[in-house]
Every structure is written in C-alpha cells, then in structure tokens.
Design a protein around this motif. Structure first.
Motif, PDB file in Angstrom:
ATOM      1  N   VAL A  36       0.695  16.478  -0.501  1.00 12.63           N
ATOM      2  CA  VAL A  36       0.459  15.294  -1.433  1.00 12.63           C
ATOM      3  C   VAL A  36      -1.062  14.838  -1.139  1.00 12.63           C
ATOM      4  O   VAL A  36      -1.362  14.998   0.291  1.00 12.63           O
ATOM      5  CB  VAL A  36       1.361  14.377  -1.155  1.00 12.63           C
ATOM      6  N   SER A  37      -1.914  14.499  -1.978  1.00 10.72           N
ATOM      7  CA  SER A  37      -3.110  14.000  -1.865  1.00 10.72           C
ATOM      8  C   SER A  37      -3.312  12.646  -2.158  1.00 10.72           C
ATOM      9  O   SER A  37      -2.861  12.069  -3.505  1.00 10.72           O
ATOM     10  CB  SER A  37      -4.206  14.851  -2.559  1.00 10.72           C
ATOM     11  N   VAL A  38      -3.836  11.708  -1.200  1.00  4.11           N
ATOM     12  CA  VAL A  38      -3.872  10.232  -1.699  1.00  4.11           C
ATOM     13  C   VAL A  38      -5.156   9.593  -1.144  1.00  4.11           C
ATOM     14  O   VAL A  38      -5.310   9.329  -0.024  1.00  4.11           O
ATOM     15  CB  VAL A  38      -2.682   9.321  -1.066  1.00  4.11           C
ATOM     16  N   PRO A  39      -6.367  10.034  -2.092  1.00  2.00           N
ATOM     17  CA  PRO A  39      -7.508   9.410  -1.479  1.00  2.00           C
ATOM     18  C   PRO A  39      -7.544   7.987  -1.525  1.00  2.00           C
ATOM     19  O   PRO A  39      -6.695   7.336  -2.206  1.00  2.00           O
ATOM     20  CB  PRO A  39      -8.566   9.918  -2.469  1.00  2.00           C
ATOM     21  N   ASP A  40      -8.464   7.338  -0.896  1.00  2.00           N
ATOM     22  CA  ASP A  40      -8.609   5.970  -0.674  1.00  2.00           C
ATOM     23  C   ASP A  40      -7.296   5.143  -0.356  1.00  2.00           C
ATOM     24  O   ASP A  40      -7.082   3.986  -0.693  1.00  2.00           O
ATOM     25  CB  ASP A  40      -9.200   5.579  -1.867  1.00  2.00           C
ATOM     26  N   PHE A  41      -6.478   5.643   0.489  1.00  2.00           N
ATOM     27  CA  PHE A  41      -5.467   5.042   1.156  1.00  2.00           C
ATOM     28  C   PHE A  41      -5.691   4.462   2.555  1.00  2.00           C
ATOM     29  O   PHE A  41      -5.681   5.332   3.479  1.00  2.00           O
ATOM     30  CB  PHE A  41      -4.086   5.983   1.225  1.00  2.00           C
ATOM     31  N   LEU A  42      -6.095   3.394   2.642  1.00  2.00           N
ATOM     32  CA  LEU A  42      -5.864   2.079   1.659  1.00  2.00           C
ATOM     33  C   LEU A  42      -7.200   1.607   1.298  1.00  2.00           C
ATOM     34  O   LEU A  42      -7.191   0.643   0.606  1.00  2.00           O
ATOM     35  CB  LEU A  42      -4.986   1.094   2.709  1.00  2.00           C
ATOM     36  N   ASN A  43      -8.303   1.887   1.918  1.00  2.00           N
ATOM     37  CA  ASN A  43      -9.450   1.274   1.612  1.00  2.00           C
ATOM     38  C   ASN A  43      -9.667  -0.190   1.787  1.00  2.00           C
ATOM     39  O   ASN A  43     -10.132  -1.068   1.262  1.00  2.00           O
ATOM     40  CB  ASN A  43      -9.846   1.638   0.000  1.00  2.00           C
ATOM     41  N   LYS A  44      -8.789  -0.621   2.886  1.00  2.00           N
ATOM     42  CA  LYS A  44      -8.503  -1.978   3.292  1.00  2.00           C
ATOM     43  C   LYS A  44      -8.089  -2.316   4.551  1.00  2.00           C
ATOM     44  O   LYS A  44      -7.191  -1.257   5.229  1.00  2.00           O
ATOM     45  CB  LYS A  44      -7.024  -2.491   2.500  1.00  2.00           C
ATOM     46  N   ASP A  45      -8.514  -3.225   5.293  1.00  2.00           N
ATOM     47  CA  ASP A  45      -8.228  -3.501   6.726  1.00  2.00           C
ATOM     48  C   ASP A  45      -6.781  -4.273   6.655  1.00  2.00           C
ATOM     49  O   ASP A  45      -6.735  -5.230   6.198  1.00  2.00           O
ATOM     50  CB  ASP A  45      -9.330  -4.443   7.247  1.00  2.00           C
ATOM     51  N   THR A  46      -5.910  -3.379   7.267  1.00  2.00           N
ATOM     52  CA  THR A  46      -4.563  -4.117   7.138  1.00  2.00           C
ATOM     53  C   THR A  46      -3.926  -4.001   8.678  1.00  2.00           C
ATOM     54  O   THR A  46      -4.131  -2.952   9.334  1.00  2.00           O
ATOM     55  CB  THR A  46      -3.619  -3.145   6.317  1.00  2.00           C
ATOM     56  N   TYR A  47      -3.045  -5.018   8.887  1.00  2.61           N
ATOM     57  CA  TYR A  47      -2.231  -4.667   9.957  1.00  2.61           C
ATOM     58  C   TYR A  47      -0.944  -4.100   9.630  1.00  2.61           C
ATOM     59  O   TYR A  47      -0.622  -3.806   8.579  1.00  2.61           O
ATOM     60  CB  TYR A  47      -1.726  -6.384  10.510  1.00  2.61           C
ATOM     61  N   TYR A  48      -0.222  -3.994  10.498  1.00  2.00           N
ATOM     62  CA  TYR A  48       1.054  -3.012  10.168  1.00  2.00           C
ATOM     63  C   TYR A  48       2.246  -3.879  11.068  1.00  2.00           C
ATOM     64  O   TYR A  48       2.380  -3.964  12.195  1.00  2.00           O
ATOM     65  CB  TYR A  48       1.280  -1.792  10.546  1.00  2.00           C
ATOM     66  N   PRO A  49       3.401  -4.701  10.084  1.00  4.08           N
ATOM     67  CA  PRO A  49       3.182  -4.967   8.851  1.00  4.08           C
ATOM     68  C   PRO A  49       2.077  -5.769   8.464  1.00  4.08           C
ATOM     69  O   PRO A  49       1.780  -6.577   9.069  1.00  4.08           O
ATOM     70  CB  PRO A  49       4.399  -5.363   8.545  1.00  4.08           C
ATOM     71  N   LYS A  97     -12.686  -3.921  15.787  1.00  2.00           N
ATOM     72  CA  LYS A  97     -11.763  -3.786  14.414  1.00  2.00           C
ATOM     73  C   LYS A  97     -11.243  -2.283  14.575  1.00  2.00           C
ATOM     74  O   LYS A  97     -10.083  -2.203  14.161  1.00  2.00           O
ATOM     75  CB  LYS A  97     -12.593  -4.175  13.256  1.00  2.00           C
ATOM     76  N   ALA A  98     -11.768  -1.349  14.917  1.00  2.00           N
ATOM     77  CA  ALA A  98     -11.500  -0.090  14.694  1.00  2.00           C
ATOM     78  C   ALA A  98     -10.072   0.007  15.691  1.00  2.00           C
ATOM     79  O   ALA A  98      -9.257   0.569  15.409  1.00  2.00           O
ATOM     80  CB  ALA A  98     -12.345   1.071  15.403  1.00  2.00           C
ATOM     81  N   ALA A  99      -9.940  -0.629  16.944  1.00  2.00           N
ATOM     82  CA  ALA A  99      -8.847  -0.731  17.782  1.00  2.00           C
ATOM     83  C   ALA A  99      -7.537  -1.434  17.186  1.00  2.00           C
ATOM     84  O   ALA A  99      -6.379  -1.261  17.471  1.00  2.00           O
ATOM     85  CB  ALA A  99      -9.220  -1.655  18.986  1.00  2.00           C
ATOM     86  N   ILE A 100      -7.840  -2.040  16.115  1.00  2.00           N
ATOM     87  CA  ILE A 100      -6.850  -2.867  15.470  1.00  2.00           C
ATOM     88  C   ILE A 100      -6.438  -1.968  14.131  1.00  2.00           C
ATOM     89  O   ILE A 100      -5.222  -1.558  14.080  1.00  2.00           O
ATOM     90  CB  ILE A 100      -7.351  -4.287  14.996  1.00  2.00           C
ATOM     91  N   PHE A 101      -7.223  -1.559  13.201  1.00  2.39           N
ATOM     92  CA  PHE A 101      -6.917  -1.199  12.022  1.00  2.39           C
ATOM     93  C   PHE A 101      -6.577   0.388  12.063  1.00  2.39           C
ATOM     94  O   PHE A 101      -5.799   0.878  11.009  1.00  2.39           O
ATOM     95  CB  PHE A 101      -7.989  -1.600  11.001  1.00  2.39           C
ATOM     96  N   TYR A 102      -7.267   1.098  12.956  1.00  2.00           N
ATOM     97  CA  TYR A 102      -6.930   2.452  12.760  1.00  2.00           C
ATOM     98  C   TYR A 102      -5.537   2.733  13.298  1.00  2.00           C
ATOM     99  O   TYR A 102      -4.722   3.312  12.975  1.00  2.00           O
ATOM    100  CB  TYR A 102      -7.668   3.306  13.452  1.00  2.00           C
ATOM    101  N   PRO A 103      -5.025   2.132  14.297  1.00  2.00           N
ATOM    102  CA  PRO A 103      -3.840   2.283  14.861  1.00  2.00           C
ATOM    103  C   PRO A 103      -2.746   1.797  14.001  1.00  2.00           C
ATOM    104  O   PRO A 103      -1.483   2.286  13.768  1.00  2.00           O
ATOM    105  CB  PRO A 103      -3.829   1.400  16.252  1.00  2.00           C
ATOM    106  N   ALA A 104      -2.874   0.504  13.170  1.00  2.00           N
ATOM    107  CA  ALA A 104      -2.020   0.119  12.045  1.00  2.00           C
ATOM    108  C   ALA A 104      -2.097   0.980  11.124  1.00  2.00           C
ATOM    109  O   ALA A 104      -0.915   1.385  10.421  1.00  2.00           O
ATOM    110  CB  ALA A 104      -2.522  -1.133  11.802  1.00  2.00           C
ATOM    111  N   TRP A 105      -2.988   1.543  10.689  1.00  2.00           N
ATOM    112  CA  TRP A 105      -2.887   2.644   9.512  1.00  2.00           C
ATOM    113  C   TRP A 105      -2.031   3.823   9.848  1.00  2.00           C
ATOM    114  O   TRP A 105      -1.246   4.408   9.325  1.00  2.00           O
ATOM    115  CB  TRP A 105      -4.309   3.119   9.115  1.00  2.00           C
TER     116      TRP A 105
END
Length: 361
Positions: A36-49, A97-105
């Motif tokens: 499956v291909s999903v470009p630009d997922f998510l293009n947003k800084d998100t926490y999880y959840p 920020k990378a330490a937060i948002f990459y692991p959440a992704w």
C-alpha cells in the motif's frame, strides 16, 4: 473406432491442459502479495494518541490493514517538521521535537501491525523554503530522520539511511532523497537527483536487472502538470528532461510513486507510470491510498478514496472525522491500472483516474 480414440485422446489432452492452466492460475494467485502507498501520512506533528484525530486515523489505518499489505510505502512528509518555526529552526528544537514526533508516528503504525518504508519529504528537512541559515541545519534534520526511522543503510555514502533500496519477493523498491543542496527558487535546497545519488541509482538498477518489477518512490512529482490541494506544489527540477527521469525511462521502471501535492494525478510518459497521490489529514476533504497486488508477471493497482471532515478554526487544524454514511459506504475505487507482463511485453489496462485528463489546476 480409431477416430473415436483419437478424439477421446485430444479431448483428454485439452482437459488436462485446461486443468494445468487453472492450477497455474491458482498458484499465481496464492503467490501474489500486496503493498500500500500512502504519501504525506501525516504531514503533521502528532502525539500518539492525538486528541481529535486518533479515531479517524485508526479508521483509515484499519482499512489499510484490511488490505493485508506486506508493507506500506510512505513517499515523504511524515511530520510537519517546522521545529520550532518554519524559517527559524534551531538544532535544539529539531532534536527535541524529533524525539517526540517520530516515535509517535512509528508507534501508531506499529499499533496497527503495519510494516513501513518511508522516503524523506520536504517536511522532514524543515519544509520549504530554505534560506541560507536554515539550509545549514538540513544535516541536523537528516540525522534525526536516520536516527528514528532506521531505513536500510545501503544508499550512496553521503545519503546512508536517506536513499536506499530493498528487494521483496523478486521486486525491487528504491527510495530517493530528492532534496539536494543547490541554488534554486526555494533557496539553498533543490528538488533534484544528481551526482553521486544518480550514479548510485544507476548502479542499483543495473545490478538488479533480473527482478520482475521495479518501483521507485520520491517525494516530489517529476511530470506535470498535477492536481494539488493545500500544497506549495514543489516539482522536480527539469521534470521530464531531468537526469532522474531519463534514468527511470532508460531502465523501463514500472512505477514512480510520489506525494507533495495532496491530490491525485496519474501520468505516463516514456513507458514509466507516475502516480502522484496522498492526503493532508486535517485539511483535505478526501483522503486516499493506493493498493498494489503483485504477482510474478503482473501488478494490479487500485486507488481508493473516501470523504473526510476536517475541523479547521482560525487556520488551525483541530480534528478529523468520518461521517456515518462515509464509514458505512467505505472507500470508493477511483481508478485501476493493470501492468501485465505475461506475454513478455508490458500491456496496460487503465480505468478512472489512470485515464489521463488535464489536471484541475
């Protein structure tokens, strides 16, 4: 009597031949696998959840998981990456920020049992444009991408973990970093693939000539024009005349998958099929993904789309949701493409958005 026996023998042979073909078809279907291909997922800084988003994202990823993919391709823009701001990032801000948002992704996809391969997008290097002082921090952005995403480390020496390739069931997949130092309209970073990276790509394609299929992904479209929505619309420099496109066409690769524009445009030139697609969750009225079913002599593609309701107040994206009707009806097919190599030559059957029409903008 002899004529009867001859006819009987011929009939038996035909039945056996039919049975063999049917058995071969069953074996081919059993051997088929899916990506499956999903470009630009998510293009947003998100926490999880992520409050306001997680229910909608879970619905989307459950649909992707239901395709039973061996892996998901994400051609760039996982995060927003404006750390702490678009034009004035800092080394400390990027690392924090990378330490937060990459692991959440990663945690979100892993929670849904999805394997993934990702390309670097403009938001992974701070988002365009790149004035001189910001461009100096691009290596810091790149190091964080390497550190957290841990992609294959087999790319050119100066792009280890940024550009790479892998082989899956005799199909070759190549991921490119299309953001190279240079001088252009976006400042000191140019969307291009040149020099050592291009030489590396050429060598990878030469060394793997025996594979059944070749798929290349990079963040920006090469061929234009393309539809775009909520996007700056970055394109690869020189387009069809670029060294990259000439290399892809020279080796007759099957697919070039890209994102950036948050909309669908399918374009074929020089025997190569470009598929620009993807979504901007929180802004777009629709989201989509591409399903690829692969067998020894065939690639069957299906682009699927669904309506989504973003909540945007004062230019801030606050939540996403799917209506009851959309969730009940599910994803709609907006186009299909079959690349058939059974005869030794590639034949292509297209429907919907794969039938080329002039983009809306």
């Amino acid at each position: 009597m002899k004529g009867f026996i001859d006819r009987h023998c011929i009939l038996c042979c035909l039945l056996m031949l039919t049975a063999c073909k049917a058995q071969q078809q069953v074996v081919m279907e059993q051997d088929a696998w899916t990506f499956v291909s999903v470009p630009d997922f998510l293009n947003k800084d998100t926490y999880y959840p992520q409050p306001g988003f997680e229910e909608g994202l879970s619905f989307f990823l459950q649909a992707v998981k239901a395709e039973n993919p061996d892996f998901v391709l994400v051609p760039g823009d996982l995060v927003n990456g404006r750390w702490p701001s678009k034009l004035e990032p800092t080394k400390e801000g990027i690392e924090a920020k990378a330490a937060i948002f990459y692991p959440a992704w990663k945690a979100r996809l892993e929670a849904h049992g999805l394997n993934y391969y990702v390309a670097i997008g403009d938001h992974e290097v701070g988002d365009n444009p790149w004035p001189e002082e910001k461009a100096k921090l691009v290596p810091v952005f790149e190091e964080q991408f390497r550190k957290y995403m841990q992609m294959p480390n087999n790319g050119p020496d100066h792009m280890k973990g940024l550009a790479y390739y892998f082989i899956h069931k005799n199909s070759l997949f190549v991921s490119l970093d299309v953001f190279e130092p240079g001088k252009g309209k976006e400042g000191n970073i140019v969307a291009q693939v040149t020099g050592k990276q291009l030489e590396w790509l050429d060598s990878v394609l030469v060394e793997n000539k025996g594979v059944n299929h070749v798929v290349v992904m990079g963040h920006t479209p090469i061929l234009g024009p393309v539809n775009r929505l909520h996007s700056s619309g970055m394109m690869l420099e020189k387009g069809r005349q670029s060294p990259l496109w000439k290399t892809l066409s020279k080796y007759n690769i099957d697919l070039y998958l890209c994102g950036e524009v948050h909309a669908i445009t399918c374009t074929e030139k020089d025997g190569v099929q470009q598929i620009a697609h993807g979504s901007l969750f929180g802004w777009n009225p629709t989201v989509n993904y591409l399903v690829g079913k692969v067998s020894e002599d065939k690639i069957e593609l299906e682009l699927k789309e669904i309506d989504i309701v973003p909540e945007v107040i004062d230019r801030k994206s606050l939540s996403i949701s799917f209506t009851t009707e959309a969730m009940k009806e599910g994803f709609r097919t907006v186009g299909t493409l079959t690349l058939d190599k059974v005869s030794g030559k590639v034949s292509k059957k297209k429907t919907g958005c794969f039938l080329e029409v002039n983009p809306k903008n």
